[in-house]
Enzyme design. Sequence first.
Site, mmCIF file in Angstrom:
data_model
loop_
_atom_site.group_PDB
_atom_site.id
_atom_site.type_symbol
_atom_site.label_atom_id
_atom_site.label_comp_id
_atom_site.label_asym_id
_atom_site.label_seq_id
_atom_site.Cartn_x
_atom_site.Cartn_y
_atom_site.Cartn_z
ATOM 1 N N TYR A 44 -70.057 -3.766 -66.920
ATOM 2 C CA TYR A 44 -70.718 -4.709 -66.014
ATOM 3 C C TYR A 44 -70.694 -4.204 -64.582
ATOM 4 O O TYR A 44 -69.899 -3.345 -64.204
ATOM 5 C CB TYR A 44 -70.074 -6.101 -66.098
ATOM 6 N N CYS A 45 -71.610 -4.750 -63.766
ATOM 7 C CA CYS A 45 -71.640 -4.549 -62.314
ATOM 8 C C CYS A 45 -72.169 -5.847 -61.718
ATOM 9 O O CYS A 45 -72.117 -6.900 -62.356
ATOM 10 C CB CYS A 45 -72.492 -3.335 -61.938
ATOM 11 N N GLN A 46 -72.712 -5.796 -60.506
ATOM 12 C CA GLN A 46 -73.236 -7.013 -59.898
ATOM 13 C C GLN A 46 -74.536 -7.470 -60.546
ATOM 14 O O GLN A 46 -74.669 -8.604 -60.988
ATOM 15 C CB GLN A 46 -73.489 -6.775 -58.393
#
Length: 348
Positions: free
Chosen positions: A313-315
């Site tokens: 995941y990331c933003q």
Amino acid sequence: MNSAGSRLPRVTAQQLARLAPLDTLSPDRLNELAAVATLERAARGTDPLAAHRSGAQSVFLLQGEMLLVYAKGGTMVIVGGTQDARHALNRRDAPLVRSKAITDVELLVVDSEMLDILATWDGVAAAAAGGQESATAIASAALRGGVFAQLPAAHIDELMNRFARIEVRRGDAVIREGDEGDSYYVVAAGRVQVERTIGGVKVVLAELKPFDAFGEEALVSEAKRNATVVATSDAELLRLDKADFDQLLREPLLRRVRLEQARERVREGAIWLDVRYPSEYQYDKLPGAINVPLSEVRNMFAVLDRSREYVVYCQSGRRSAAAAFLFAQQGFQVWLLDGGLWGAEKRD
């Protein structure tokens, strides 16, 4: 070593060529397969196929005599070196109850899925006019369990048709830092070097050899090229345009999950991978997450446990899509948090 006997380290292409359907493979494919196939010996009176009931591995009798007892009734004695011994002993269409070594035996063992992948690529290559050189590189990449080995079978023929073969000279820049991403590349022959300018200084990030791929990060993250790739020798490359990359490679490899599905995966043993900058990670990381910034993903291929599953995941989902693709290319079991943390917040 297994319960059936001791494993021997070397298999030759000549041994493989005498077996069916291996005798249909090209010499290059036989050499590739010989490097990963194994030999086993089993003692008289044992059940040499006890460890191979699942069919995940195809087993051939090279020497000795064996008794096969079939689930649907009947028995058969197989003698090494005969016509019957050219076929796998543990065929899916003829399940076994048990086997018995009448004499000491020598067996050749090869991964069934790998064999099927090679046979598929070899067959497609033979049918594709002018595609043999490309087929050789791609089939070899498939054999190593990377990106191509994970593709749906229906995509194989299309890939063969859409990859273009290009030649570059030593010193030629294949892609340049800051350019728009428009193609994905696989090194078929020769070597290329990945460079990035940091503080006005050129820094060499990696050297890529045959069967390595590059150019995917800009395509998956929909960003500009973050590095320059220069040929360090005369080289042959396979190029796939962005539209074909998205259709045939990107989407099949990106397994997307919603936040609750991802949490369930983690509860079952998967590990969160946060691919943002350390400063972002420290601010709002998910519980138990490991920080692997996108720029460091390739350095983690030899570090992370390949037997585990990961949720990346990331933003926004942009960087994590690129990271998930890179991991998937190397055979990791990865899931992509759809829409990233921002997307999860909106849905919640």
